[in-house]
Scaffold this motif. Structure first.
Motif, short mmCIF file in Angstrom:
data_model
loop_
_atom_site.label_atom_id
_atom_site.label_comp_id
_atom_site.label_asym_id
_atom_site.label_seq_id
_atom_site.Cartn_x
_atom_site.Cartn_y
_atom_site.Cartn_z
N LEU A 35 37.93 40.10 27.60
CA LEU A 35 38.28 40.24 29.01
C LEU A 35 39.67 39.39 29.40
CD1 LEU A 35 38.02 42.03 31.44
CD2 LEU A 35 35.90 40.43 32.19
N THR A 36 40.64 40.04 29.94
CA THR A 36 41.76 39.01 30.30
C THR A 36 41.03 38.90 32.03
OG1 THR A 36 43.56 40.19 29.41
CG2 THR A 36 44.12 39.14 31.52
N THR A 37 41.23 37.57 32.37
CA THR A 37 40.60 37.32 33.89
C THR A 37 41.51 36.19 34.40
OG1 THR A 37 38.76 36.34 34.88
CG2 THR A 37 39.22 35.54 32.72
N GLN A 54 45.15 34.76 46.54
CA GLN A 54 46.04 34.41 45.40
C GLN A 54 45.53 34.78 44.09
OE1 GLN A 54 49.25 32.78 45.85
NE2 GLN A 54 49.19 33.22 43.60
N ILE A 55 44.29 34.74 43.83
CA ILE A 55 43.59 35.36 42.73
C ILE A 55 43.86 36.82 42.44
CG2 ILE A 55 41.33 35.85 41.57
CD1 ILE A 55 40.42 33.64 43.26
N ALA A 56 43.85 37.61 43.43
CA ALA A 56 44.24 38.91 43.33
C ALA A 56 45.81 39.07 42.94
CB ALA A 56 44.13 39.75 44.47
N LYS A 57 46.62 38.19 43.61
CA LYS A 57 47.97 38.42 43.48
C LYS A 57 48.58 37.93 42.13
CE LYS A 57 52.49 36.21 45.09
NZ LYS A 57 52.88 37.52 45.47
N THR A 58 47.67 37.04 41.45
CA THR A 58 47.92 36.45 39.99
C THR A 58 47.66 37.59 39.24
OG1 THR A 58 47.46 34.52 40.63
CG2 THR A 58 47.29 35.04 38.29
N ALA A 59 46.62 38.48 39.29
CA ALA A 59 46.00 39.29 38.40
C ALA A 59 46.93 40.67 38.57
CB ALA A 59 44.50 39.77 38.86
N LEU A 97 41.57 25.01 45.26
CA LEU A 97 42.03 24.82 43.96
C LEU A 97 42.95 25.77 43.34
CD1 LEU A 97 38.24 23.80 42.50
CD2 LEU A 97 40.33 22.21 43.04
N GLN A 98 43.77 25.68 42.43
CA GLN A 98 44.29 26.76 41.83
C GLN A 98 43.56 27.41 40.62
OE1 GLN A 98 47.81 27.42 43.08
NE2 GLN A 98 46.91 26.12 44.76
N CYS A 99 43.96 28.78 40.63
CA CYS A 99 43.38 29.62 39.83
C CYS A 99 44.28 29.75 38.50
CB CYS A 99 43.32 31.09 40.11
SG CYS A 99 44.72 31.60 40.79
N ARG A 100 43.92 30.24 37.25
CA ARG A 100 44.59 30.15 35.93
C ARG A 100 44.31 31.59 35.31
NH1 ARG A 100 43.76 27.84 30.50
NH2 ARG A 100 41.48 27.62 31.06
N LEU A 101 45.61 32.17 34.76
CA LEU A 101 45.41 33.41 34.24
C LEU A 101 45.10 33.06 32.74
CD1 LEU A 101 46.09 36.57 33.96
CD2 LEU A 101 48.47 35.86 33.30
N ILE A 102 44.12 33.72 32.30
CA ILE A 102 43.59 33.63 30.70
C ILE A 102 43.86 35.17 30.20
CG2 ILE A 102 41.69 33.59 29.40
CD1 ILE A 102 42.42 30.95 30.98
N ARG A 103 45.14 35.28 29.42
CA ARG A 103 45.69 36.20 28.69
C ARG A 103 44.72 36.71 27.55
NH1 ARG A 103 50.04 33.39 30.50
NH2 ARG A 103 51.58 34.39 31.64
N ALA A 127 39.44 38.99 50.92
CA ALA A 127 40.56 38.60 50.49
C ALA A 127 41.09 38.98 49.46
CB ALA A 127 40.56 37.04 50.50
N ARG A 128 40.43 39.28 48.27
CA ARG A 128 41.05 39.85 47.00
C ARG A 128 41.67 41.21 47.12
NH1 ARG A 128 35.72 38.54 43.70
NH2 ARG A 128 34.77 38.46 45.75
N TYR A 129 40.74 41.94 48.10
CA TYR A 129 41.36 43.24 48.21
C TYR A 129 42.68 43.14 49.14
CZ TYR A 129 41.64 47.79 50.32
OH TYR A 129 41.95 49.33 50.66
N MET A 130 42.82 42.27 50.00
CA MET A 130 43.94 42.26 50.91
C MET A 130 45.10 41.71 49.75
SD MET A 130 42.96 43.35 53.65
CE MET A 130 44.42 43.08 54.57
N GLY A 131 44.69 40.84 48.89
CA GLY A 131 45.86 40.24 48.13
C GLY A 131 46.25 41.18 47.09
N TYR A 132 45.33 42.18 46.63
CA TYR A 132 45.61 43.26 45.93
C TYR A 132 46.76 44.46 46.81
CZ TYR A 132 44.84 48.37 44.67
OH TYR A 132 45.23 49.78 44.03
N LEU A 133 46.33 44.75 47.81
CA LEU A 133 47.43 45.73 48.79
C LEU A 133 48.37 44.56 48.89
CD1 LEU A 133 44.55 46.83 51.59
CD2 LEU A 133 45.41 48.13 49.57
N GLU A 134 48.75 43.65 49.29
CA GLU A 134 49.89 42.79 49.56
C GLU A 134 50.75 42.84 48.51
OE1 GLU A 134 48.51 39.27 51.12
OE2 GLU A 134 47.66 40.21 53.03
#
Length: 359
Positions: free
Chosen positions: A302-304, A184-189, A336-342, A211-218
């Motif tokens: 840095l956007t994170t 989900q972190i990767a998906k958000t990014a 826990l949920q993640c949060r986009l910091i623009r 998981a982050r790599y799989m999220g990126y691909l998906e």
């Protein structure tokens, strides 16, 4: 029993500095090593928070009044400063242990536990035995911070009745967990980069089952975007590796306009290479994940995708104490949920408004 005054005298700092370090994970010492020295001295002297000291002296009988000895195992590094995300998370856990009247009896740094191959070929049982010997039988629960091999986690659970695993991704489901879904972190990014018009998106970080790599691909697949394997760099996560990853991108004929980097400290290494290269013709949007303190002091900032370390640390100790006190017996997981910091490191694909990179 040791006091704050004794810790201060042994480390050579003021009593107020010791108090701030023990109670406030956000407190910044002028010397980064001072925090480490204070906590090491607290463990060496068997420091007991005031409330816990009163319980021990009174010989508390009820289980909820017992003072617990907590150990912490850091699995992603062999030193205290290798990864800022886990170092910052450890500071939260340390302070939560103190605030809840428990005793932090040992902190180990053992990267073997995160390496599947090393766990298979090296004697994990012996490593665990040596760790337990160091505790002098003063151990009630264990908090594991960072990725842990399923094999190693099973071995640990045979020696500890109460374990909480804290990481970005889930483990084996054999122990209590506090996680933040890596996919989900990767998906958000990646979706943020897509929203800015980027269609050529690279990845820097661990691949394989990460998981982050799989999220990126998906996420790319969900949006019908091509996956260019040349834009995927399988690397360890460190500032130095990020520096080299960006060097690799700069040497390519075709490059991505946006890059998702699996963690902040690696992305900072990428920004540092761009600062050194000062190539005004290639200025990719870079987004990462973790939300470490240093990410807000880079230029461009840095956007994170932020993971709440304070929540992770607090819930980790909550789960551990609840199990120790008999509050639950089944395996529990808190996600826990993640949060986009623009911030400034991401811009629309059609724009190239960055004039320079520097940290």
């Amino acid at each position: 029993m040791a006091s704050i005054k004794e810790i201060a005298q042994n480390v050579g700092v003021s009593i107020s500095t010791v108090s701030r370090v023990l109670n406030n994970p956000e407190y910044k010492c002028s010397d980064p090593e001072v925090r480490e020295k204070i906590w090491n001295m607290a463990m060496k002297l068997n420091y007991v928070p005031n409330e816990a000291a009163r319980k021990l002296k009174a010989g508390a009988r009820r289980d909820e009044e017992k003072t617990y000895y907590i150990n912490v195992l850091m699995t992603r590094m062999d030193s205290a400063t290798a990864d800022p995300f886990f170092s910052e998370l450890l500071r939260v856990v340390e302070s939560e242990i103190h605030k809840n009247g428990c005793i932090l009896s040992k902190v180990w740094y053992r990267s073997i536990f995160s390496d599947d191959k090393r766990c298979k070929y090296e004697n994990v049982d012996l490593v665990i035995k040596k760790m337990l010997d160091e505790t002098d039988t003063r151990t009630d629960g264990l908090i594991v911070i960072g990725r842990c091999s399923h094999f190693a986690l099973r071995k640990l659970s045979q020696n500890y009745k109460s374990i909480v695993y804290v990481n970005r991704d889930a483990a084996s489901g054999e122990v209590d967990e506090v996680i933040c879904n890596g996919a989900q972190i990767a998906k958000t990014a990646v979706e943020y980069l897509i929203s800015l018009g980027h269609e050529s998106i690279g990845y820097v970080g661990n691949c394989g089952r990460e998981a982050r790599y799989m999220g990126y691909l998906e996420t790319l697949a969900e949006h019908g975007l091509d996956i260019d394997t040349d834009f995927v760099i399988n690397t360890r996560l460190s500032e130095a590796d990020g520096f080299e990853a960006m060097r690799h991108f700069m040497e390519m004929e075709k490059t991505p306009t946006g890059i998702y980097c699996a963690n902040d400290i690696t992305a900072i290494g990428m920004l540092k290479y761009l600062a050194k290269a000062r190539n005004r013709y290639y200025m990719p949007s870079i987004i990462s994940s973790d939300g470490i303190d240093e990410a807000q002091f880079t230029r461009p900032m840095l956007t994170t995708v932020e993971i709440s370390k304070s929540d992770m640390g607090r819930f980790a100790l909550y789960l551990l104490l609840d199990r120790l006190r008999g509050g639950h017996s089944g395996i529990a997981r808190i996600e826990l949920q993640c949060r986009l910091i623009r911030r400034e490191s991401c811009t629309p694909a059609e724009e190239s408004r960055w004039c320079e990179y520097y940290i």
